[in-house]
Design an enzyme around this catalytic site. Structure first.
Site, PDB file in Angstrom:
ATOM      1  N   CYS A 160     -31.958  61.345  47.678  1.00  0.00           N
ATOM      2  CA  CYS A 160     -31.121  60.840  46.524  1.00  0.00           C
ATOM      3  C   CYS A 160     -30.449  62.275  46.006  1.00  0.00           C
ATOM      4  O   CYS A 160     -29.696  62.383  45.233  1.00  0.00           O
ATOM      5  CB  CYS A 160     -31.890  60.284  45.729  1.00  0.00           C
ATOM      6  SG  CYS A 160     -32.423  58.785  46.179  1.00  0.00           S
ATOM      7  N   ASN A 187     -29.655  51.629  42.316  1.00  0.00           N
ATOM      8  CA  ASN A 187     -29.777  52.943  42.764  1.00  0.00           C
ATOM      9  C   ASN A 187     -29.143  53.271  44.175  1.00  0.00           C
ATOM     10  O   ASN A 187     -29.347  52.430  45.145  1.00  0.00           O
ATOM     11  CB  ASN A 187     -31.330  53.062  42.821  1.00  0.00           C
ATOM     12  CG  ASN A 187     -31.671  54.665  43.402  1.00  0.00           C
ATOM     13  OD1 ASN A 187     -30.705  55.339  43.998  1.00  0.00           O
ATOM     14  ND2 ASN A 187     -32.836  55.009  43.192  1.00  0.00           N
ATOM     15  N   HIS A 241     -28.761  61.429  38.529  1.00  0.00           N
ATOM     16  CA  HIS A 241     -28.889  60.378  39.583  1.00  0.00           C
ATOM     17  C   HIS A 241     -29.433  59.215  39.090  1.00  0.00           C
ATOM     18  O   HIS A 241     -30.158  59.104  38.168  1.00  0.00           O
ATOM     19  CB  HIS A 241     -29.975  60.858  40.671  1.00  0.00           C
ATOM     20  CG  HIS A 241     -30.541  59.838  41.431  1.00  0.00           C
ATOM     21  ND1 HIS A 241     -29.404  58.925  42.090  1.00  0.00           N
ATOM     22  CD2 HIS A 241     -31.489  59.356  41.744  1.00  0.00           C
ATOM     23  CE1 HIS A 241     -30.092  58.043  42.809  1.00  0.00           C
ATOM     24  NE2 HIS A 241     -31.510  58.352  42.800  1.00  0.00           N
TER      25      HIS A 241
HETATM   26  N1  COA Z   1     -40.351  41.920  38.371  1.00  0.00           N
HETATM   27  C1  COA Z   1     -41.543  41.405  37.740  1.00  0.00           C
HETATM   28  N2  COA Z   1     -42.435  42.223  37.673  1.00  0.00           N
HETATM   29  C2  COA Z   1     -42.703  43.351  38.632  1.00  0.00           C
HETATM   30  C3  COA Z   1     -41.709  43.819  39.256  1.00  0.00           C
HETATM   31  C4  COA Z   1     -40.392  42.974  39.355  1.00  0.00           C
HETATM   32  N3  COA Z   1     -39.240  43.281  40.251  1.00  0.00           N
HETATM   33  N4  COA Z   1     -42.087  44.902  39.907  1.00  0.00           N
HETATM   34  C5  COA Z   1     -43.209  45.252  39.463  1.00  0.00           C
HETATM   35  N5  COA Z   1     -43.701  44.237  38.600  1.00  0.00           N
HETATM   36  C6  COA Z   1     -45.023  44.130  37.972  1.00  0.00           C
HETATM   37  C7  COA Z   1     -46.058  45.151  38.508  1.00  0.00           C
HETATM   38  O1  COA Z   1     -46.581  44.179  39.634  1.00  0.00           O
HETATM   39  C8  COA Z   1     -46.834  45.317  37.539  1.00  0.00           C
HETATM   40  O2  COA Z   1     -47.582  44.099  37.135  1.00  0.00           O
HETATM   41  P1  COA Z   1     -49.043  44.085  36.587  1.00  0.00           P
HETATM   42  O3  COA Z   1     -49.225  44.804  35.115  1.00  0.00           O
HETATM   43  O4  COA Z   1     -49.579  42.829  36.671  1.00  0.00           O
HETATM   44  O5  COA Z   1     -49.841  44.842  37.890  1.00  0.00           O
HETATM   45  C9  COA Z   1     -46.004  45.280  36.420  1.00  0.00           C
HETATM   46  O6  COA Z   1     -44.711  44.812  36.705  1.00  0.00           O
HETATM   47  C10 COA Z   1     -45.715  46.721  35.603  1.00  0.00           C
HETATM   48  O7  COA Z   1     -45.238  47.463  36.842  1.00  0.00           O
HETATM   49  P2  COA Z   1     -45.048  49.226  36.931  1.00  0.00           P
HETATM   50  O8  COA Z   1     -44.936  49.806  38.096  1.00  0.00           O
HETATM   51  O9  COA Z   1     -45.885  49.659  36.079  1.00  0.00           O
HETATM   52  O10 COA Z   1     -43.785  48.739  35.892  1.00  0.00           O
HETATM   53  P3  COA Z   1     -42.947  50.290  35.579  1.00  0.00           P
HETATM   54  O11 COA Z   1     -42.464  49.763  34.228  1.00  0.00           O
HETATM   55  O12 COA Z   1     -43.523  51.504  35.850  1.00  0.00           O
HETATM   56  O13 COA Z   1     -41.614  50.160  36.267  1.00  0.00           O
HETATM   57  C11 COA Z   1     -40.597  51.084  38.333  1.00  0.00           C
HETATM   58  C12 COA Z   1     -41.622  49.906  37.889  1.00  0.00           C
HETATM   59  C13 COA Z   1     -40.595  51.031  39.788  1.00  0.00           C
HETATM   60  C14 COA Z   1     -39.011  50.322  37.891  1.00  0.00           C
HETATM   61  C15 COA Z   1     -40.519  52.377  37.635  1.00  0.00           C
HETATM   62  O14 COA Z   1     -41.845  52.808  37.908  1.00  0.00           O
HETATM   63  C16 COA Z   1     -39.496  53.516  38.150  1.00  0.00           C
HETATM   64  O15 COA Z   1     -38.199  53.261  38.150  1.00  0.00           O
HETATM   65  N6  COA Z   1     -39.649  54.360  38.968  1.00  0.00           N
HETATM   66  C17 COA Z   1     -38.945  55.560  39.601  1.00  0.00           C
HETATM   67  C18 COA Z   1     -38.309  54.997  40.706  1.00  0.00           C
HETATM   68  C19 COA Z   1     -37.213  55.699  41.337  1.00  0.00           C
HETATM   69  O16 COA Z   1     -36.659  56.259  40.648  1.00  0.00           O
HETATM   70  N7  COA Z   1     -37.216  55.674  42.587  1.00  0.00           N
HETATM   71  C20 COA Z   1     -35.855  56.085  43.298  1.00  0.00           C
HETATM   72  C21 COA Z   1     -36.174  57.602  42.973  1.00  0.00           C
HETATM   73  S1  COA Z   1     -34.743  58.367  43.922  1.00  0.00           S
END
Ligand code: COA
Length: 329
Positions: A112, A281, A251
């Site tokens: 990215c 994204n 980004h």
């Molecule tokens: N819908 C509903 N629930 C979801 C879900 C979805 N699409 N994806 C994950 N969950 C759940 C998880 O299973 C977890 O459940 P649990 O508490 O029962 O275990 C809960 O939501 C929280 O998950 P978590 O991973 O802690 O959520 P978060 O607030 O950290 O958000 C991301 C997850 C991926 C959105 C976040 O971590 C993120 O944006 N990370 C960076 C990713 C990124 O930038 N990637 C590209 C880089 S170029």
């Protein structure tokens, strides 16, 4: 001294939309969860007949038209992509033929952050008086690397392309670029199967190794640390300070990341470009897409200072400090 300046920006998005409501019917998720955790409402999906080079060629042709550059006057084409059409030939060579260019063409893979890496290459070659006009494209068809049974990744990404023309100029446009990489974090965001490490087999296919695998929490922590740090490094190298920044164009991976880094840098929300809601994204395409949105909004003015900042798999990161030299349309 020869400077490098961005002389046009353009983007291209597929028409097909995949909304959060559509995803609710595919995996155990909700519109509310996706919007509050990421800021995404919908993303675009490429036509089945299109590959990354098709999206790249459309955005690239539009950028050339806007800059008033004929295909024969492009000295080099750089395509940054995480989703090449195939291992080789490069997506750049495929897009080059589709645009009717005759110049050298190659891909770079910095995930990215690829657009920032490509901008640095283009600007360096222009400042060294080796080239006059470089077309830089970021293009992706990420939906083909998504496991649409994995709710933790399939809601995040979308398809699209963005492009800029970078040209030799008397005015300083690209003021500084600072790049970084930390291969120690390589396992946090991968497509593990299908390369030389894990050539594809039926067993690997059944395990889903052809899809994006991500440790979202760790990538999040990396992003909110890396973006402010690299932005400050690039600013110091440009001789400017945070107070000089008119627009932060990060980004677009998650609106929460974008707003958090804005706060950490002391840049107000209305100066942080947020374009993720309708695209998700789009990896290398996201910064030129956001820049094109900003330009078309009429809010970007000649003389404005932009901090374009990327981060992604690798782990890679990079920031470019740019003075906008284009007059309003
Ligand atoms: N819908 C509903 N629930 C979801 C879900 C979805 N699409 N994806 C994950 N969950 C759940 C998880 O299973 C977890 O459940 P649990 O508490 O029962 O275990 C809960 O939501 C929280 O998950 P978590 O991973 O802690 O959520 P978060 O607030 O950290 O958000 C991301 C997850 C991926 C959105 C976040 O971590 C993120 O944006 N990370 C960076 C990713 C990124 O930038 N990637 C590209 C880089 S170029």
């Amino acid at each position: 001294m020869t400077y490098a300046a961005i002389t046009s920006v353009a983007s291209w998005l597929p028409e097909r939309r995949l909304t959060n409501a559509d995803l609710e019917r595919m995996v155990d998720t909700s519109d509310e969860w996706i919007r509050t955790r990421t800021g995404i409402s919908e993303r675009r999906v490429a036509d089945d007949a299109d590959a990354t080079s098709d999206l790249a060629a459309r955005a690239g042709a539009l950028a050339l038209e806007r800059a008033g550059v004929a295909p024969g006057d492009v000295d080099m084409l750089i395509v940054a992509t995480s989703t090449p059409d195939m291992a080789f030939p490069s997506t750049a060579c495929l897009a080059q033929a589709k645009m009717g260019l005759t110049c050298p063409a190659f891909d770079i893979n910095a995930a990215c952050t690829g657009f920032i890496y490509a901008l640095e290459l283009a600007a360096s070659m222009i400042e060294a008086n080796r080239l006059t006009t470089v077309l830089v494209i970021g293009a992706e068809v990420l939906t083909r690397l998504l496991d649409f049974t994995d709710r933790t990744t399939c809601v995040l990404f979308g398809d699209g392309a963005g492009a800029v023309v970078v040209q030799a100029s008397d005015e300083a446009g690209v003021l500084s670029v600072h790049l970084g990489a930390d291969g120690g974090g390589a396992d946090l965001l991968t497509v593990p199967g299908g390369g030389s490490a894990l050539p594809m087999t039926a067993e690997l296919l059944s395990q889903g190794t052809q899809y994006i695998h991500m440790n979202g929490n760790e990538v999040y922590k990396f992003a909110v640390r890396a973006i402010p740090r690299v932005t400050k490094q690039a600013l110091a190298e440009s001789g400017l300070s945070l107070a000089d920044v008119d627009w932060l164009v990060p980004h677009q991976a998650n609106e929460r990341i974008t707003l958090t880094v804005g706060e950490r840098l002391g840049i107000s929300h209305d100066r942080v470009v947020n374009a993720i809601a309708m695209t998700g994204n789009t990896s290398t395409a996201s910064i030129p897409l956001a820049l094109d949105d900003l330009q078309r909004s009429g809010k970007l003015h000649a003389g404005d200072v932009l901090a374009l900042v990327g981060f992604g798999a690798g782990l890679t990161y990079g920031a470019a400090i740019v003075r906008w030299t284009l007059k309003e349309a």
